[in-house]
Design a protein around this motif. Structure first.
Motif, PDB file in Angstrom:
ATOM      1  N   VAL A  81      35.105  25.117  35.157  1.00 39.38           N
ATOM      2  CA  VAL A  81      34.266  25.911  34.263  1.00 39.38           C
ATOM      3  C   VAL A  81      33.335  26.731  35.148  1.00 39.38           C
ATOM      4  N   ARG A  82      33.455  28.062  35.029  1.00 43.34           N
ATOM      5  CA  ARG A  82      32.662  28.967  35.860  1.00 43.34           C
ATOM      6  C   ARG A  82      31.654  29.708  34.981  1.00 43.34           C
ATOM      7  N   ARG A  83      30.437  29.825  35.491  1.00 44.73           N
ATOM      8  CA  ARG A  83      29.356  30.456  34.738  1.00 44.73           C
ATOM      9  C   ARG A  83      28.928  31.762  35.413  1.00 44.73           C
ATOM     10  N   PRO A  84      28.109  32.583  34.720  1.00 50.01           N
ATOM     11  CA  PRO A  84      27.694  33.867  35.284  1.00 50.01           C
ATOM     12  C   PRO A  84      27.165  33.745  36.711  1.00 50.01           C
ATOM     13  N   GLY A  85      27.646  34.652  37.554  1.00 48.63           N
ATOM     14  CA  GLY A  85      27.270  34.670  38.958  1.00 48.63           C
ATOM     15  C   GLY A  85      28.274  33.994  39.869  1.00 48.63           C
ATOM     16  N   HIS A  86      29.220  33.234  39.283  1.00 44.62           N
ATOM     17  CA  HIS A  86      30.213  32.545  40.110  1.00 44.62           C
ATOM     18  C   HIS A  86      31.219  33.555  40.665  1.00 44.62           C
ATOM     19  N   VAL A  87      31.428  33.511  41.967  1.00 41.00           N
ATOM     20  CA  VAL A  87      32.413  34.355  42.647  1.00 41.00           C
ATOM     21  C   VAL A  87      33.502  33.454  43.207  1.00 41.00           C
ATOM     22  N   ALA A  88      34.756  33.853  43.015  1.00 40.27           N
ATOM     23  CA  ALA A  88      35.879  33.072  43.546  1.00 40.27           C
ATOM     24  C   ALA A  88      36.902  34.017  44.170  1.00 40.27           C
ATOM     25  N   HIS A  89      37.599  33.516  45.177  1.00 37.87           N
ATOM     26  CA  HIS A  89      38.672  34.253  45.845  1.00 37.87           C
ATOM     27  C   HIS A  89      39.942  33.410  45.758  1.00 37.87           C
ATOM     28  N   SER A  90      41.058  34.061  45.458  1.00 39.54           N
ATOM     29  CA  SER A  90      42.324  33.352  45.341  1.00 39.54           C
ATOM     30  C   SER A  90      43.402  34.133  46.077  1.00 39.54           C
ATOM     31  N   ALA A  91      44.222  33.402  46.820  1.00 39.18           N
ATOM     32  CA  ALA A  91      45.348  34.030  47.520  1.00 39.18           C
ATOM     33  C   ALA A  91      46.535  34.239  46.590  1.00 39.18           C
ATOM     34  N   GLY A  92      46.481  33.650  45.394  1.00 37.21           N
ATOM     35  CA  GLY A  92      47.571  33.775  44.435  1.00 37.21           C
ATOM     36  C   GLY A  92      48.562  32.635  44.557  1.00 37.21           C
ATOM     37  N   GLY A  93      49.485  32.614  43.613  1.00 37.45           N
ATOM     38  CA  GLY A  93      50.549  31.629  43.649  1.00 37.45           C
ATOM     39  C   GLY A  93      50.420  30.494  42.657  1.00 37.45           C
ATOM     40  N   GLU A  94      49.196  30.152  42.245  1.00 31.91           N
ATOM     41  CA  GLU A  94      49.034  29.014  41.347  1.00 31.91           C
ATOM     42  C   GLU A  94      49.237  29.434  39.884  1.00 31.91           C
TER      43      GLU A  94
END
Length: 144
Positions: A81-94
């Motif tokens: 569960v991500r809330r305002p301001g959360h930054v995430a990086h994903s390489a993809g694949g999932e």
């Protein structure tokens, strides 16, 4: 940042899917030649986007509401569960589901792909229904 002043394209569900799909996309810009696109996704309350797998890389920033992400792997399912301001990086694949919390969600996506393919939409039988590209988003051809 006023998300109500943006042109949104609604993507409602269909009988082909057995979960509540109701989300909107607003493309901000990008480049087919660079394989890059930036866009906003707005989920209605407790509604999903299509089950999918990112092919390219993605950076996300939660702007409003709760962004729920359910990642499914062979031996594990993780619900974030991500809330305002959360930054995430994903390489993809999932393989994953995304949906808005009780008040919905708005998330900024910045995606990049070497060959222009961004994500595969998957059906309940684990088959690829369609592949969305940078060009699709930049020309308004959205998943339906």
């Amino acid at each position: 940042f006023k998300t109500d002043a943006i042109t949104w394209h609604r993507l409602p569900g269909s009988p082909d899917f057995d979960y509540p799909i109701d989300y909107w996309i607003a493309v901000l810009g990008g480049s087919v030649a660079e394989g890059r696109v930036d866009f906003l996704v707005k989920w209605e309350a407790d509604a999903y986007c299509h089950l999918h797998r990112h092919i390219g890389t993605a950076t996300t920033l939660v702007l409003e509401g709760e962004h729920h992400l359910v990642e499914t792997q062979a031996t594990e399912t993780v619900h974030k569960v991500r809330r305002p301001g959360h930054v995430a990086h994903s390489a993809g694949g999932e393989l994953h589901m995304e949906y808005g919390g009780p008040q919905g969600a708005v998330v900024l996506f910045s995606m990049q792909s070497r060959d222009g393919r961004l994500f595969d939409v998957i059906d309940k039988h684990d088959k690829v229904v369609t592949t969305t590209t940078v060009e699709d988003l930049l020309t308004g051809r959205f998943v339906s």
